[in-house]
Design a protein around this motif. Sequence first.
Motif, PDB file in Angstrom:
ATOM      1  N   VAL A 193    -101.464 -32.248  64.796  1.00  0.00           N
ATOM      2  CA  VAL A 193    -102.114 -31.267  65.659  1.00  0.00           C
ATOM      3  C   VAL A 193    -102.004 -31.735  67.102  1.00  0.00           C
ATOM      4  O   VAL A 193    -101.900 -32.943  67.375  1.00  0.00           O
ATOM      5  N   LEU A 194    -102.023 -30.783  68.008  1.00  0.00           N
ATOM      6  CA  LEU A 194    -102.154 -31.073  69.431  1.00  0.00           C
ATOM      7  C   LEU A 194    -103.547 -30.622  69.798  1.00  0.00           C
ATOM      8  O   LEU A 194    -103.863 -29.428  69.756  1.00  0.00           O
TER       9      LEU A 194
ATOM     10  N   GLU B  50     -89.730 -24.460  70.500  1.00  0.00           N
ATOM     11  CA  GLU B  50     -89.851 -24.240  71.938  1.00  0.00           C
ATOM     12  C   GLU B  50     -90.893 -25.151  72.587  1.00  0.00           C
ATOM     13  O   GLU B  50     -90.803 -25.442  73.777  1.00  0.00           O
ATOM     14  N   LEU B  51     -91.859 -25.613  71.822  1.00  0.00           N
ATOM     15  CA  LEU B  51     -92.863 -26.532  72.370  1.00  0.00           C
ATOM     16  C   LEU B  51     -92.266 -27.895  72.683  1.00  0.00           C
ATOM     17  O   LEU B  51     -92.751 -28.603  73.561  1.00  0.00           O
ATOM     18  N   ASN B  52     -91.251 -28.291  71.912  1.00  0.00           N
ATOM     19  CA  ASN B  52     -90.550 -29.558  72.126  1.00  0.00           C
ATOM     20  C   ASN B  52     -91.510 -30.759  72.196  1.00  0.00           C
ATOM     21  O   ASN B  52     -91.390 -31.614  73.063  1.00  0.00           O
ATOM     22  N   LEU B  53     -92.441 -30.808  71.245  1.00  0.00           N
ATOM     23  CA  LEU B  53     -93.434 -31.888  71.227  1.00  0.00           C
ATOM     24  C   LEU B  53     -93.023 -33.069  70.357  1.00  0.00           C
ATOM     25  O   LEU B  53     -93.329 -34.205  70.679  1.00  0.00           O
ATOM     26  N   LEU B  54     -92.395 -32.772  69.242  1.00  0.00           N
ATOM     27  CA  LEU B  54     -91.951 -33.825  68.342  1.00  0.00           C
ATOM     28  C   LEU B  54     -90.815 -33.286  67.495  1.00  0.00           C
ATOM     29  O   LEU B  54     -90.685 -32.075  67.330  1.00  0.00           O
TER      30      LEU B  54
ATOM     31  N   VAL C  87     -93.928 -25.174  61.588  1.00  0.00           N
ATOM     32  CA  VAL C  87     -92.916 -26.050  62.185  1.00  0.00           C
ATOM     33  C   VAL C  87     -91.493 -25.570  61.911  1.00  0.00           C
ATOM     34  O   VAL C  87     -90.542 -26.125  62.458  1.00  0.00           O
ATOM     35  N   ASN C  88     -91.347 -24.536  61.107  1.00  0.00           N
ATOM     36  CA  ASN C  88     -90.028 -23.978  60.802  1.00  0.00           C
ATOM     37  C   ASN C  88     -89.689 -22.765  61.671  1.00  0.00           C
ATOM     38  O   ASN C  88     -88.760 -22.034  61.368  1.00  0.00           O
ATOM     39  N   THR C  89     -90.456 -22.552  62.732  1.00  0.00           N
ATOM     40  CA  THR C  89     -90.241 -21.388  63.595  1.00  0.00           C
ATOM     41  C   THR C  89     -89.782 -21.796  64.987  1.00  0.00           C
ATOM     42  O   THR C  89     -89.938 -22.951  65.399  1.00  0.00           O
TER      43      THR C  89
END
Length: 133
Positions: free
Chosen positions: A66-67, A51-55, A44-46
């Motif tokens: 997880v997704l 770029e996923l912009n999920l949360l 989550v630090n990358t």
Amino acid sequence: MVKSLNPLHTKTKVFFDGSCPLCSAEIGYYQTIDNAGSFEAIDVNTNAFLELNLLPHKTAMVRFHVLSSSNQLLSGAEAFKEVWRGLPRWKWLASGADFPGATWLLERVYRAFLVIRPLTVRGFLYIRGEQKA
């Protein structure tokens, strides 16, 4: 927590705190036994996570998420169950967690762990010889 999303993908995406040595070790272990390639680990630090912009990053740092391959954003006990379902040696635990009340109990244990996580990480580092008591 379960939240449905729309992005198309086939693997479960596992979001973890790569700055946490204990978290990284756990995810590394899962990767070594994931012979089927059932999940993709994303720190989550990358930028890959951003770029996923999920949360929000802060939310991802506070709890395990997880997704799923069915596009559901899961956290806590539900997220662990999803990972375990994809790992041959751990499927039994996911199945056991489906018994009535088991997920509730796992969630309570996970929340208690979150409170002592910093102490647990220090203990983990001490055992590995990377930190003095």
